[in-house]
Design an enzyme around this catalytic site. Structure first.
Site, mmCIF file in Angstrom:
data_model
loop_
_atom_site.group_PDB
_atom_site.id
_atom_site.type_symbol
_atom_site.label_atom_id
_atom_site.label_comp_id
_atom_site.label_asym_id
_atom_site.label_seq_id
_atom_site.Cartn_x
_atom_site.Cartn_y
_atom_site.Cartn_z
ATOM 1 N N HIS B 88 28.052 -28.609 -40.657
ATOM 2 C CA HIS B 88 26.999 -29.345 -39.993
ATOM 3 C C HIS B 88 27.575 -30.670 -38.940
ATOM 4 O O HIS B 88 29.114 -31.087 -39.554
ATOM 5 C CB HIS B 88 26.191 -29.927 -41.144
ATOM 6 C CG HIS B 88 25.180 -30.935 -40.552
ATOM 7 N ND1 HIS B 88 23.897 -29.988 -40.423
ATOM 8 C CD2 HIS B 88 24.861 -31.793 -40.621
ATOM 9 C CE1 HIS B 88 22.519 -30.786 -39.804
ATOM 10 N NE2 HIS B 88 23.533 -32.375 -39.619
ATOM 11 N N ARG B 174 10.941 -39.355 -37.658
ATOM 12 C CA ARG B 174 11.987 -39.862 -37.338
ATOM 13 C C ARG B 174 11.666 -39.991 -35.866
ATOM 14 O O ARG B 174 12.258 -40.957 -34.845
ATOM 15 C CB ARG B 174 13.039 -39.856 -37.742
ATOM 16 C CG ARG B 174 12.993 -40.503 -39.735
ATOM 17 C CD ARG B 174 14.348 -39.166 -40.269
ATOM 18 N NE ARG B 174 15.507 -40.122 -38.567
ATOM 19 C CZ ARG B 174 16.905 -39.341 -39.176
ATOM 20 N NH1 ARG B 174 16.835 -38.062 -40.168
ATOM 21 N NH2 ARG B 174 17.748 -39.926 -38.801
ATOM 22 N N LYS B 193 19.552 -31.691 -46.886
ATOM 23 C CA LYS B 193 18.903 -29.357 -46.731
ATOM 24 C C LYS B 193 21.155 -28.987 -47.312
ATOM 25 O O LYS B 193 20.108 -27.750 -47.135
ATOM 26 C CB LYS B 193 19.735 -29.550 -44.882
ATOM 27 C CG LYS B 193 18.434 -30.158 -44.605
ATOM 28 C CD LYS B 193 18.453 -29.376 -43.478
ATOM 29 C CE LYS B 193 19.250 -30.269 -41.855
ATOM 30 N NZ LYS B 193 18.214 -31.452 -41.582
#
Lengths: 442, 442
Positions: B88, B174, B193
């Site tokens: 990520h 957001r 996630k």
């Protein structure tokens, strides 16, 4: 990412605002317009209000917001009616000042043209209070409103329908998003309604302390002078009072209960603090319009109460708006709570604190205010305060009466109320009521 | 106004949060659940995100938010599949690292199970990039996702449908409310996630600098260690890299353009910074799972690129998800912009700054990202950077090529891009790429 003159997009405004970075007035205006047009969302406007609370709102942004709110609806010009006045409190607990001050000022010859809001957060609102009066119509067509100001000398309506309608939407959103306590948002909200409402002189009662939206006198004074500055370009005169909201005003908190207490003041009775402030505000607006000479307002206002003219005006006013005029004098004309619970003192001593905010939150929890957008306000819910700061109590002496819809609410309300109370072994310092005054000269 | 154990109402949470006062974990969890149940509104959640940006989000609130997001959907357990990994990036400009790193790591024997998000603010997102690949399916049923991880060794899907679906909703909110840049919100979003996705080892690339959501190395390190701490109770191992996002990574910004650049890296070509970071991240995740011995990851990852095994894995991966596997090698397999505009250098000198955020905002403005919720991302929009920091240019030399949908967009994009560029008379200090590394030992 735009040329320096083009307004920023809502997302760009928000990205800067949450970090406390300034955005231009044009961009603030564009955001508000986009929100009103349904292009910007409630989430964006809610986030912007949160940023305003957390980071503060600059003078330029406050003025841009005020203008956008005024421009969202009609704007009355009442100059042909003679001296017109309006009053406003920034919001407190048990604060029925306006209900008494407005008819007193009208009795002195000021035409009162007032557009009010609903309760915000833990504080009450004039529209919610007026709706506790059986039959009272808060939503008048504007032509009828103006006729009533001319013919009866006083009219008080909800600002929502035509005057700064965007502010009514913003009120709801701020209440929902816990973003009520921002000096800039409060100033813009108040002045947009005042400017749209058209009155020439405006008396502001700016509350400070535990139960107010302003924590310090400096903050309150800053808001007062900001509001006066917002009004000046529109040719309106603002006079202001800063008064204490450390403990609730008067002895009753809740919508029907506060109507009853305003009636007491109009009859020359009622608690001295509420009486003093109502007379002060009425005198301020009367002097600011010029119908009463400077320095004579207070005596003339007191006389209008004692000779019954203020009460008579109040009765004509409520009748003109289809309410029951008996509410000011006959307790039976107001709705009453089915459940009343006396709260006894847990110990003996002097009441050293009666925290206004906790009392207001208790009243809100009982149903006098809203915890979420679609909640209906219960006109009968609230509290009667039998002891105030400085009073001496013995263990078990009644401190308050909780007015509630059912026994469970009453019981929990009594528990919550006790968190607001502190007792001490010695008498506390007295809390001064009126802390400062100022404004534009007449 | 509640007993100490009962969660606060959403309005109470907001009133405290906008002032920066702490609320308990139970109250944060209750707010998030209420929002997911439709009881709390988008405006309330947007205001809460704005408060988190303005005032910061504490460790307890971050953990409570993470748990609530994980609990909103399914949670995969992939332990039976052997060593599983995930990668990520916290979000940057031109950051196609994952598209290359994931198949490289898979080629080393890590089963890559990755659930990705969309672009946020001015940064790109892996799901938006993958959707630029003709035919590629980002929404797989979870059983098919798990089968593909087992049979192909790599699967990358959008996290939205079943894994932490609340995070996908929160992403949208957001993005809409300009509340992307909050360390706590970013950490909770990423880790929810990752935890729901089930992989045993997670390599994080935490970006810092102008175009990143973190401005300082300290902030980035704080977020990295916070994310590692959020993962630990779930038995996941986190390794992290902090890398520079002062200028865009690589030479291409925009969804299809970044797929093309990842393909270059998989073929052993492409810009050195992107190549270095992709190899580093692949090595990290391979070492963290234990399939490669500590210290050997980088050489093994580089070998997987040079011997073509990483590219072969990438082709099997895209094919398994119904995309055209030619995208990695054949420029013609990707959509291309109808309009290309070369931006010439306004003067001569060394490129001393290529501000990543302005480049990202230019790409977003061209259509590579979203300015409002319902905007569709344009896969072909973006920029090719022909000069990077430290390069010497003469007046008129090409600095970049703007890829746009039409000539008007291209012209304005070229203007906006120039605001990102600074030229100097002397060569600038080189910008280091990898700034720090850390994490749990294998």
């Amino acid at each position: 990412m735009r040329s320096s003159t083009a307004p920023l997009t809502p997302v760009e405004v928000l990205e800067l605002s949450v970090r406390g970075e300034p955005v231009g007035a044009a961009s603030v205006a564009a955001l508000v317009r986009a929100w009103l047009d349904g292009v910007a969302t409630d989430a964006q406007m809610g986030a912007w209000c949160a940023a305003a609370c957390a980071q503060g709102l600059g003078a330029g942004a406050t003025e841009a917001l005020t203008k956008a709110l005024v421009a969202s609806g009609d704007r009355l010009e009442l100059a042909t009616l003679g001296p017109t006045g309006d009053t406003h409190s920034t919001g407190g607990v048990g604060d029925s000042t306006t209900l008494a001050a407005a008819p007193i000022a009208a009795a002195l010859g000021v035409r009162i043209a007032k557009a009010s809001g609903r309760g915000l957060g833990h504080t009450g609102g004039t529209v919610d209070r007026l709706e506790a009066i059986p039959g009272y119509q808060v939503d008048l067509p504007l032509d009828r409103f103006v006729r009533q100001v001319r013919d009866v000398g006083i009219a008080v309506i909800g600002a929502g329908a035509r005057l700064a309608p965007a502010d009514a939407r913003l009120h709801v959103l701020r209440d929902e998003t816990g973003t009520v306590r921002s000096a800039g948002l409060i100033a813009a909200s108040i002045m947009s309604k005042k400017i749209a409402g058209g009155a020439g002189a405006i008396a502001l009662d700016v509350k400070v302390g535990d139960g107010a939206f302003f924590a310090s006198v400096e903050e309150a004074r800053g808001a007062a002078t900001a509001m006066a500055a917002l009004a000046r370009p529109w040719g309106r005169r603002v006079v202001w009072t800063i008064s204490s909201m450390e403990q609730p005003l008067g002895r009753r908190v809740g919508n029907a209960l506060e109507v009853r207490e305003a009636g007491e003041v109009l009859r020359g009775e009622g608690p001295p603090d509420l009486r003093e402030l109502a007379v002060r505000v009425a005198a301020d607006v009367a002097e600011a319009t010029g119908v009463i000479a400077p320095g004579e307002g207070e005596a003339r206002a007191a006389a209008a109460v004692s000779d019954g003219t203020a009460l008579a005006v109040a009765e004509r006013w409520v009748e003109a708006q289809e309410g029951d005029p008996a509410v000011w004098s006959d307790d039976g004309a107001l709705p009453a709570a089915p459940e009343r619970r006396v709260v006894g003192a847990p110990g003996g001593g002097w009441v050293s604190r009666l925290a206004a905010r906790r009392v207001g939150e208790t009243a809100r929890w009982l149903g006098a205010g809203r915890l979420h957008r679609h909640q209906t306000v219960d006109p009968v819910a609230g509290l009667e305060l039998l002891a105030k700061v400085g009073d001496r109590v013995e263990p078990g002496d009644p401190l308050a009466v909780v007015h509630a819809r059912d026994p469970a609410l009453a019981g929990r309300g009594a528990e919550l109320f006790l968190h607001a109370v502190e007792l001490a072994d010695a008498p506390p310092e007295p809390i001064p009521l009126i802390i400062d005054r100022g404004g534009d000269d007449a």
